[in-house]
Structures are given as C-alpha cells and as structure tokens.
Scaffold this motif. Sequence first.
Motif, PDB file in Angstrom:
ATOM      1  N   GLU A 266     -31.044  53.841 -21.270  1.00 49.43           N
ATOM      2  CA  GLU A 266     -29.867  54.562 -21.750  1.00 49.43           C
ATOM      3  C   GLU A 266     -29.392  55.531 -20.672  1.00 49.43           C
ATOM      4  OE1 GLU A 266     -30.698  56.560 -25.393  1.00 49.43           O
ATOM      5  OE2 GLU A 266     -30.981  54.714 -26.546  1.00 49.43           O
ATOM      6  N   TRP A 267     -28.100  55.689 -20.580  1.00 48.49           N
ATOM      7  CA  TRP A 267     -27.526  56.630 -19.624  1.00 48.49           C
ATOM      8  C   TRP A 267     -26.743  57.705 -20.381  1.00 48.49           C
ATOM      9  CZ3 TRP A 267     -28.147  58.492 -15.100  1.00 48.49           C
ATOM     10  CH2 TRP A 267     -27.135  59.215 -14.477  1.00 48.49           C
ATOM     11  N   PRO A 268     -27.019  58.985 -20.113  1.00 52.26           N
ATOM     12  CA  PRO A 268     -27.819  59.490 -18.990  1.00 52.26           C
ATOM     13  C   PRO A 268     -29.247  59.895 -19.345  1.00 52.26           C
ATOM     14  CG  PRO A 268     -26.470  61.250 -19.849  1.00 52.26           C
ATOM     15  CD  PRO A 268     -26.183  60.056 -20.706  1.00 52.26           C
ATOM     16  N   SER A 269     -29.731  59.601 -20.550  1.00 53.96           N
ATOM     17  CA  SER A 269     -31.041  60.105 -20.966  1.00 53.96           C
ATOM     18  C   SER A 269     -32.205  59.427 -20.246  1.00 53.96           C
ATOM     19  CB  SER A 269     -31.209  59.916 -22.481  1.00 53.96           C
ATOM     20  OG  SER A 269     -31.412  58.547 -22.793  1.00 53.96           O
ATOM     21  N   LEU A 270     -32.020  58.178 -19.768  1.00 54.99           N
ATOM     22  CA  LEU A 270     -33.050  57.352 -19.125  1.00 54.99           C
ATOM     23  C   LEU A 270     -34.090  56.837 -20.120  1.00 54.99           C
ATOM     24  CD1 LEU A 270     -33.694  59.352 -15.813  1.00 54.99           C
ATOM     25  CD2 LEU A 270     -31.986  57.579 -16.262  1.00 54.99           C
ATOM     26  N   LYS A 271     -33.764  56.875 -21.405  1.00 56.63           N
ATOM     27  CA  LYS A 271     -34.662  56.301 -22.414  1.00 56.63           C
ATOM     28  C   LYS A 271     -34.697  54.790 -22.242  1.00 56.63           C
ATOM     29  CE  LYS A 271     -35.383  56.058 -27.429  1.00 56.63           C
ATOM     30  NZ  LYS A 271     -34.842  56.439 -28.760  1.00 56.63           N
ATOM     31  N   PRO A 272     -35.889  54.179 -22.180  1.00 54.15           N
ATOM     32  CA  PRO A 272     -35.982  52.747 -21.891  1.00 54.15           C
ATOM     33  C   PRO A 272     -35.422  51.875 -23.011  1.00 54.15           C
ATOM     34  CG  PRO A 272     -38.130  53.603 -22.474  1.00 54.15           C
ATOM     35  CD  PRO A 272     -37.217  54.792 -22.350  1.00 54.15           C
ATOM     36  N   ILE A 273     -34.821  50.759 -22.611  1.00 51.39           N
ATOM     37  CA  ILE A 273     -34.268  49.796 -23.561  1.00 51.39           C
ATOM     38  C   ILE A 273     -34.927  48.428 -23.385  1.00 51.39           C
ATOM     39  CG2 ILE A 273     -32.188  48.542 -24.287  1.00 51.39           C
ATOM     40  CD1 ILE A 273     -30.539  50.938 -23.396  1.00 51.39           C
ATOM     41  N   TYR A 274     -34.970  47.944 -22.151  1.00 51.01           N
ATOM     42  CA  TYR A 274     -35.407  46.559 -21.943  1.00 51.01           C
ATOM     43  C   TYR A 274     -35.799  46.360 -20.476  1.00 51.01           C
ATOM     44  CZ  TYR A 274     -35.232  41.427 -22.599  1.00 51.01           C
ATOM     45  OH  TYR A 274     -35.539  40.089 -22.691  1.00 51.01           O
ATOM     46  N   THR A 275     -36.891  45.654 -20.235  1.00 52.25           N
ATOM     47  CA  THR A 275     -37.313  45.325 -18.871  1.00 52.25           C
ATOM     48  C   THR A 275     -37.776  43.871 -18.815  1.00 52.25           C
ATOM     49  OG1 THR A 275     -37.951  47.540 -18.165  1.00 52.25           O
ATOM     50  CG2 THR A 275     -39.086  45.729 -17.110  1.00 52.25           C
ATOM     51  N   ALA A 276     -37.364  43.184 -17.774  1.00 55.76           N
ATOM     52  CA  ALA A 276     -37.812  41.808 -17.544  1.00 55.76           C
ATOM     53  C   ALA A 276     -38.339  41.699 -16.112  1.00 55.76           C
ATOM     54  CB  ALA A 276     -36.667  40.824 -17.756  1.00 55.76           C
ATOM     55  N   THR A 277     -39.521  41.130 -15.970  1.00 51.99           N
ATOM     56  CA  THR A 277     -40.143  40.925 -14.661  1.00 51.99           C
ATOM     57  C   THR A 277     -40.376  39.438 -14.452  1.00 51.99           C
ATOM     58  OG1 THR A 277     -41.240  43.082 -14.626  1.00 51.99           O
ATOM     59  CG2 THR A 277     -42.196  41.357 -13.263  1.00 51.99           C
ATOM     60  N   PHE A 278     -39.915  38.936 -13.313  1.00 55.36           N
ATOM     61  CA  PHE A 278     -40.084  37.523 -12.979  1.00 55.36           C
ATOM     62  C   PHE A 278     -41.054  37.389 -11.814  1.00 55.36           C
ATOM     63  CE2 PHE A 278     -35.936  38.002 -14.901  1.00 55.36           C
ATOM     64  CZ  PHE A 278     -35.847  36.913 -15.766  1.00 55.36           C
ATOM     65  N   VAL A 279     -42.108  36.610 -12.010  1.00 53.94           N
ATOM     66  CA  VAL A 279     -43.071  36.306 -10.953  1.00 53.94           C
ATOM     67  C   VAL A 279     -43.292  34.805 -10.968  1.00 53.94           C
ATOM     68  CG1 VAL A 279     -45.366  36.731  -9.998  1.00 53.94           C
ATOM     69  CG2 VAL A 279     -44.193  38.539 -11.278  1.00 53.94           C
ATOM     70  N   GLY A 280     -42.723  34.120  -9.979  1.00 60.82           N
ATOM     71  CA  GLY A 280     -42.807  32.660  -9.979  1.00 60.82           C
ATOM     72  C   GLY A 280     -42.122  32.084 -11.199  1.00 60.82           C
ATOM     73  N   SER A 281     -42.843  31.274 -11.973  1.00 62.62           N
ATOM     74  CA  SER A 281     -42.271  30.669 -13.176  1.00 62.62           C
ATOM     75  C   SER A 281     -42.542  31.493 -14.428  1.00 62.62           C
ATOM     76  CB  SER A 281     -42.835  29.248 -13.363  1.00 62.62           C
ATOM     77  OG  SER A 281     -44.249  29.277 -13.488  1.00 62.62           O
ATOM     78  N   LYS A 282     -43.166  32.664 -14.251  1.00 62.42           N
ATOM     79  CA  LYS A 282     -43.502  33.506 -15.395  1.00 62.42           C
ATOM     80  C   LYS A 282     -42.501  34.645 -15.546  1.00 62.42           C
ATOM     81  CE  LYS A 282     -48.337  32.978 -16.614  1.00 62.42           C
ATOM     82  NZ  LYS A 282     -49.545  33.724 -17.046  1.00 62.42           N
ATOM     83  N   GLU A 283     -42.240  35.003 -16.798  1.00 58.18           N
ATOM     84  CA  GLU A 283     -41.383  36.137 -17.108  1.00 58.18           C
ATOM     85  C   GLU A 283     -42.116  37.059 -18.081  1.00 58.18           C
ATOM     86  OE1 GLU A 283     -36.885  37.171 -18.786  1.00 58.18           O
ATOM     87  OE2 GLU A 283     -37.798  35.221 -19.205  1.00 58.18           O
TER      88      GLU A 283
END
Length: 233
Positions: free
Chosen positions: A89-106
């Motif tokens: 969230e902006w500007p609070s920086l409260k987390p909403i969603y994160t996705a990490t891709f490593v090779g074929s894994k998410e």
Amino acid sequence: MRSLFVLPLLILTAASVRGQETVEPGSKSINQAYFKPASVFQKLSWIDKYGTITRQATLNCVTKIDSANKRLIYLQLRNDGKRDSTIVEWPSLKPIYTATFVGSKEFIYDYRGGSAVKNTTTQNGHVEKDTSFTVLSPYFDSYLTDYLFGALPLKPGYHGQFRIGSGASATVSIKDVFTDVLSTGSTATLQAYVVVVDYNGYKVTYWIDKATATMLKSIYQGPDGSIFMKSGI
C-alpha cells in the motif's frame, strides 16, 4: 557509481539513546520522499571462506508508484533469472502481495488476509504447497528490508526495529549506527552511515550514503566464514 575504498579513518560517534524505536507500516518516522520511481543496479557476490568469489549476479531494483490506486510496486530482477515482485500500500508500505520466481517455481505470499499470510508454491503452474502462517504484529514484506533502511532517520546512536513477514516472521533490529568516510578514488570523499543490523539472529552490516540515503554496500558473513555482499554499480 565509482568504486569505493574505505579510508583508514572510521569516525565513531557515541550517542546515548533511550529505548528503541519500533517502526511499522505508516510510521511517521519513515521518509516517504525517499521512495520514488527509480531503477537501481547492484552487484551480488558470493565469497567463500578463503576469499574466492564463487558466484556473481546483477540485480536491478525497480520502483514504481501507482498513486491513483495507492500502490507501490518494487521489482528485484536478477540476470540469473530470479525475479521478485512486491506490491505494498502507498504510502503506508503495508504489504499486499509478493511473488518470487526461481526457475520453474513460483512462491506467492498473499497478505490480504491481514495477520494470516497465505503462502502458495507452484511448479510449472501446478500447486505444490498451499499453507498459511500468522503474523500478529504489524510488519513489512521482507523483500522491502534493504530498501527501508534508507527511509529511516539514521544517525549515530539511532536504534530501531521492525517486523517482516514474508516466508516467516522475523525481527530486524538496528543495533548501531556509525559514520564512515569513503574515498571515491580521487581527492573527494563520501560520508556514509555504517548500520549494524541483527536480522533475527544474523548480523548484517550496511553502508548507506549519508547525502542520498542510497545503499552503497551490505555484507553478511555466514557461520562458515563465507560472505554474501551487495554493492552499488
């Protein structure tokens, strides 16, 4: 950024502080002006206990701000294929969603459930794991950790801490802040804050440009003597 060499002089300023500031999403001590659209490159180096570089990668840290939808998007794109995408969230920086891709894994961390963080792992689009964990205290996404230091009111003697909640809950504590002087390879010098951080039991040291609040370098030394280093390019 030109190569930086540490001068023999290290200025250590002792300042007594009472208590330790707890920083949370929306805290007034966070300098919101520090977060702006940008593309910053860093070199990542893995060094064994004998001082030999065993691996390197280039990281591009990209910040996008969607003011209309009150979102900040932080991308970490590596030339070895690893990609991290964090939405807060902006500007609070409260987390909403994160996705990490490593090779074929998410690996997905969905914070929209509040204290219950949903963690999903997929392989080639197929769900391998679908779990959740609980974070009771206000927290930031862990991929924002390095970025956040430049927005804090750093000065010699400053102590602060904040919680992170991606992958697992952890506490990040700033134990000491000193002033260092770096040479840029000419007669000019650059002042930086040296920030000593306890990362849930692991020690990491950061050099933050005093004038711009940009991270110049960070070093983590593992129990076996190996080092992981980030340095600005």
